[in-house]
Every structure is written in structure tokens, then in C-alpha cells.
Design an enzyme around this catalytic site. Structure first.
Site, PDB file in Angstrom:
ATOM      1  N   GLU A 103     -61.527 104.519   9.879  1.00  0.00           N
ATOM      2  CA  GLU A 103     -61.739 104.211  11.301  1.00  0.00           C
ATOM      3  C   GLU A 103     -62.421 105.409  11.952  1.00  0.00           C
ATOM      4  OE1 GLU A 103     -58.422 101.586  13.531  1.00  0.00           O
ATOM      5  OE2 GLU A 103     -57.599 103.235  12.400  1.00  0.00           O
ATOM      6  N   ASN A 149     -53.258 101.187  13.485  1.00  0.00           N
ATOM      7  CA  ASN A 149     -51.905 101.558  13.911  1.00  0.00           C
ATOM      8  C   ASN A 149     -51.413 100.741  15.100  1.00  0.00           C
ATOM      9  OD1 ASN A 149     -51.574 103.298  11.830  1.00  0.00           O
ATOM     10  ND2 ASN A 149     -52.147 105.123  12.970  1.00  0.00           N
ATOM     11  N   SER A 177     -53.398 110.117  13.790  1.00  0.00           N
ATOM     12  CA  SER A 177     -52.997 108.713  13.709  1.00  0.00           C
ATOM     13  C   SER A 177     -52.945 108.075  15.092  1.00  0.00           C
ATOM     14  CB  SER A 177     -51.601 108.607  13.085  1.00  0.00           C
ATOM     15  OG  SER A 177     -51.575 109.181  11.828  1.00  0.00           O
ATOM     16  N   HIS A 188     -60.302 108.606  10.972  1.00  0.00           N
ATOM     17  CA  HIS A 188     -58.956 108.205  10.578  1.00  0.00           C
ATOM     18  C   HIS A 188     -58.982 107.634   9.162  1.00  0.00           C
ATOM     19  CE1 HIS A 188     -55.170 105.602  11.436  1.00  0.00           C
ATOM     20  NE2 HIS A 188     -54.851 106.752  10.887  1.00  0.00           N
TER      21      HIS A 188
HETATM   22  N1  NAD Z   1     -49.816 110.614   5.768  1.00  0.00           N
HETATM   23  C1  NAD Z   1     -50.493 109.523   6.122  1.00  0.00           C
HETATM   24  O1  NAD Z   1     -50.321 108.433   5.558  1.00  0.00           O
HETATM   25  C2  NAD Z   1     -51.517 109.603   7.227  1.00  0.00           C
HETATM   26  C3  NAD Z   1     -52.462 108.575   7.354  1.00  0.00           C
HETATM   27  C4  NAD Z   1     -53.452 108.682   8.334  1.00  0.00           C
HETATM   28  C5  NAD Z   1     -53.473 109.787   9.179  1.00  0.00           C
HETATM   29  N2  NAD Z   1     -52.511 110.766   9.057  1.00  0.00           N
HETATM   30  C6  NAD Z   1     -52.594 111.916   9.960  1.00  0.00           C
HETATM   31  O2  NAD Z   1     -53.126 113.013   9.241  1.00  0.00           O
HETATM   32  C7  NAD Z   1     -52.608 114.244   9.756  1.00  0.00           C
HETATM   33  C8  NAD Z   1     -51.972 115.032   8.635  1.00  0.00           C
HETATM   34  O3  NAD Z   1     -50.928 114.253   8.071  1.00  0.00           O
HETATM   35  P1  NAD Z   1     -50.312 114.591   6.641  1.00  0.00           P
HETATM   36  O4  NAD Z   1     -49.527 113.401   6.245  1.00  0.00           O
HETATM   37  O5  NAD Z   1     -51.362 115.129   5.738  1.00  0.00           O
HETATM   38  O6  NAD Z   1     -49.319 115.785   7.032  1.00  0.00           O
HETATM   39  P2  NAD Z   1     -48.671 116.878   6.060  1.00  0.00           P
HETATM   40  O7  NAD Z   1     -47.398 117.268   6.726  1.00  0.00           O
HETATM   41  O8  NAD Z   1     -48.632 116.392   4.656  1.00  0.00           O
HETATM   42  O9  NAD Z   1     -49.717 118.087   6.121  1.00  0.00           O
HETATM   43  C9  NAD Z   1     -50.014 118.794   7.279  1.00  0.00           C
HETATM   44  C10 NAD Z   1     -50.493 120.177   6.853  1.00  0.00           C
HETATM   45  O10 NAD Z   1     -51.028 120.851   7.997  1.00  0.00           O
HETATM   46  C11 NAD Z   1     -50.724 122.219   7.853  1.00  0.00           C
HETATM   47  N3  NAD Z   1     -50.869 122.893   9.131  1.00  0.00           N
HETATM   48  C12 NAD Z   1     -50.053 122.872  10.199  1.00  0.00           C
HETATM   49  N4  NAD Z   1     -50.554 123.638  11.197  1.00  0.00           N
HETATM   50  C13 NAD Z   1     -51.720 124.148  10.739  1.00  0.00           C
HETATM   51  C14 NAD Z   1     -52.707 125.004  11.296  1.00  0.00           C
HETATM   52  N5  NAD Z   1     -52.588 125.487  12.520  1.00  0.00           N
HETATM   53  N6  NAD Z   1     -53.765 125.335  10.535  1.00  0.00           N
HETATM   54  C15 NAD Z   1     -53.905 124.856   9.276  1.00  0.00           C
HETATM   55  N7  NAD Z   1     -53.004 124.026   8.698  1.00  0.00           N
HETATM   56  C16 NAD Z   1     -51.923 123.686   9.425  1.00  0.00           C
HETATM   57  C17 NAD Z   1     -49.303 122.214   7.316  1.00  0.00           C
HETATM   58  O11 NAD Z   1     -48.950 123.468   6.748  1.00  0.00           O
HETATM   59  C18 NAD Z   1     -49.378 121.071   6.308  1.00  0.00           C
HETATM   60  O12 NAD Z   1     -49.739 121.534   5.021  1.00  0.00           O
HETATM   61  C19 NAD Z   1     -51.661 113.847  10.880  1.00  0.00           C
HETATM   62  O13 NAD Z   1     -52.336 113.874  12.092  1.00  0.00           O
HETATM   63  C20 NAD Z   1     -51.278 112.414  10.512  1.00  0.00           C
HETATM   64  O14 NAD Z   1     -50.866 111.647  11.612  1.00  0.00           O
HETATM   65  C21 NAD Z   1     -51.546 110.703   8.094  1.00  0.00           C
END
Ligand code: NAD
Length: 287
Positions: free
Chosen positions: A153, A191, A120, A141
Site C-alpha cells: 500500500e 488495516n 500500520s 506499507h
Molecule cells: N509486523 C507486522 O506484521 C507489520 C506489518 C506492517 C507494518 N508494520 C509496521 O512496521 C513497523 C515495524 O514493525 P516491526 O513488526 O518490524 O517491529 P519490530 O518490533 O520487530 O522492530 C522494530 C525495530 O525498530 C528498532 N528501533 C526502535 N527505535 C529505533 C530508532 N530510533 N532507530 C532505529 N531503529 C529503531 C527496534 O530496535 C526494533 O528492532 C511498525 O510501524 C509496524 O506497525 C508491521
């Protein structure tokens, strides 16, 4: 470059959504996480989401079966990424967690593999610095829920090659997304905008200019937005909003990104929004 095999690292909210759309588009997709229970949870989310599409008649049962047949799961990054053409990283939003993932991917993946991040706001150039192929590192993104949101993005660092951008744009299109290219800058485009809406809403409330419900109402009705600033805060997560603001504020010093004290108070008392069942609603209103 032809993409056949895709690896999605992380099976959380974003990882499982990305896995679904990539598999639906016909790519051989491997979703990897650190524990089997996380992978299982991610797969259940994919099945539930595809099931809803079938229920609503958006896709047929055959499409769902085909998409599921394209998905493999793993808890072993090496096994999951070793022959991937395109990797999308979607692990926690922490540089100290993402950087080792990129270091490992550099070791594991063939030289031509493109390494994308769904971050993000962590600089793509920083993630690229963990690899020996900065020209092949890019931001992809996506937005939540991934199967519903059409925007994507595509974030180009100072070192991302035009070829990587082109392949990524074609790939984005092939999975049904509308893309824009943005330079690697704090908050990218989306963002930069969204947290300001959240912050300004909180400032209006701090100044007691109108009730929370009225602020949400006038924003919804006047701009034809689906929700006002407080509904948005509760949906996105107030902690997420504060993190986005602080991330940009720390990188740029721009005063407008300094989180409103009210947002910080909300986080401190655990009123984070819908995900914990309490946020601006119902603290300041009855909805
Ligand atoms: N949630 C949103 O609305 C959103 C929107 C755009 C971007 N993002 C970005 O996407 C990314 C993920 O966000 P999310 O909301 O899915 O998080 P989340 O917490 O739902 O999921 C993250 C996952 O990554 C796994 N993980 C952690 N370390 C790991 C590793 N070394 N190898 C493999 N898996 C691993 C965790 O176990 C978890 O299941 C972040 O960078 C976040 O900023 C999130």
C-alpha cells in the site's frame, strides 16, 4: 529521480524483510538500528530467509551472495542515511518514536531524499509535519513476511507530491511488489478490513453462536481463505488487533471498531497468539 542507495531504519520483523527485498533488487542498502545486537539479529534473519529461498530452489547461491553483498549495517543513523536516495522507516509503531526519527532524517538526508514510513496506521501527514519536505514523505506499507507478500500500500498524504508517488510506485515495482495508492486515512485499506474480521469473530464467540473451530472452518471453506478469524488473530497477535481497532476507533468514533471485550480480556491475561505460544488456540479449542 534515480534511486541507488536505500536506508532502512529498524531491523525488526519488517525492517529486515524490507532490507532483504531491496537488496535482492540490486539497491545498495543500509539497515540501521539502535544496538548492534538488534542489527545482528536482523542480518541473521535476512541470511536465514535467503537461505530458505536457495534451499527451495527459488534463487541460486549466487543471487543470495549478491543480495548480501548489497547490504551494509549500522547503529549510526547519520552515517546510514546521509547519502540515501530513499529511506524506509520501520521502527516501533509509536508516534513518539517515529517523529524524532523523521526530525533526524530531515537534518541528515539530502534535500531530494524521499522519506517513507512502513507505519500500520500513524498518519503520514503527522510524520511529514516533523520535516521541512512534506511533499517527499509517503507511506510504504509492506506486509509480513515481506519477501513472500506481494502487496504494497502506497499511502499519499494531503501534501505528498505526485512525483514522490510516482517514484515510490516505480520503486515498489522494482522490488517485485504490486502496489495500490491509498489516501492517508485511519487504517489505510488493509488495516480497515483485517481488524474487523478479528473483531467480528470474537463477537460471534461471545454470542456463543458456534464453536471457535466451526467459525474458523466455515470461513476457510466458504471464502477459500487460508485461515479463519481466530487463526488470524493468533497469527497477527491479539494485542496488535486490539491496537489497530482502538487506533481507528479513537480517530473516527466508528462503533464497529470498538474492540470486542473478549479481545481485550485475551490481551489482559497475556494470551496474545502464536508469538507467546498461547491465544484463542488452545484457550477455546483443542487444535
Ligand atoms: N509486523 C507486522 O506484521 C507489520 C506489518 C506492517 C507494518 N508494520 C509496521 O512496521 C513497523 C515495524 O514493525 P516491526 O513488526 O518490524 O517491529 P519490530 O518490533 O520487530 O522492530 C522494530 C525495530 O525498530 C528498532 N528501533 C526502535 N527505535 C529505533 C530508532 N530510533 N532507530 C532505529 N531503529 C529503531 C527496534 O530496535 C526494533 O528492532 C511498525 O510501524 C509496524 O506497525 C508491521
Amino acid at each position: 529521480m534515480t534511486i541507488k542507495k536505500v536506508c532502512v531504519v529498524g531491523s525488526g520483523t519488517m525492517g529486515n524483510g524490507i532490507t532483504q527485498v531491496v537488496a535482492q533488487a540490486g539497491y545498495e542498502t543500509t539497515m540501521v538500528d539502535v544496538k548492534q545486537e538488534f542489527v545482528d539479529k536482523g542480518m541473521n534473519a535476512v541470511k536465514a530467509s535467503l537461505g530458505k529461498f536457495v534451499e527451495r530452489g527459488k534463487i541460486g547461491q549466487g543471487d543470495m551472495d549478491k543480495a548480501l553483498a548489497n547490504i551494509r549495517t549500522s547503529t549510526d543513523l547519520k552515517q546510514a542515511a546521509k547519502d540515501a536516495d530513499y529511506v524506509i522507516e520501520a521502527v516501533f509503531e509509536r508516534a513518539d518514536i517515529k517523529l524524532p526519527v523523521f526530525q533526524q532524517l530531515e537534518e541528515i538526508c539530502p534535500k531530494n531524499t524521499i522519506l517513507a514510513s512502513n507505519t500500520s496506521g500513524i498518519p503520514i501527514g503527522l510524520l511529514a509535519s516533523a520535516t521541512k519536505r512534506p511533499d517527499k514523505v509517503i507511506g510504504m506499507h509492506f506486509f509480513s513476511p515481506v519477501p513472500m507478500m506481494r502487496g504494497l500500500e502506497v499511502v499519499k498524504s494531503l501534501l505528498t507530491s505526485e512525483e514522490t508517488v510516482k517514484v515510490s510506485l516505480d520503486f515498489g515495482k522494482s522490488i517485485g511488489k504490486e502496489t495500490v495508492v491509498v489516501k492517508d486515512s485511519p487504517g489505510f485499506i488493509t488495516n480497515r478490513i483485517i481488524p474487523l474480521v478479528m473483531n467480528e469473530g470474537a463477537k460471534l464467540l461471545e454470542e456463543n453462536l458456534a464453536s471457535m473451530e466451526d467459525i474458523d472452518k466455515i470461513v476457510r471453506l466458504s471464502f477459500n481463505w487460508p485461515m479463519g478469524p481466530f487463526e488470524l488473530c493468533d497469527l497477527v497477535g491479539i494485542d496488535v488487533g486490539v491496537d489497530l481497532l482502538e487506533g481507528i476507533y479513537q480517530q473516527t468514533g466508528w462503533e464497529r471498531y470498538k474492540p470486542a471485550p473478549l479481545l481485550k480480556r485475551m490481551v489482559e491475561i497475556g494470551y496474545l497468539g502464536r508469538k507467546v505460544g498461547k491465544g484463542f488456540y488452545p484457550l477455546f479449542g483443542t487444535k
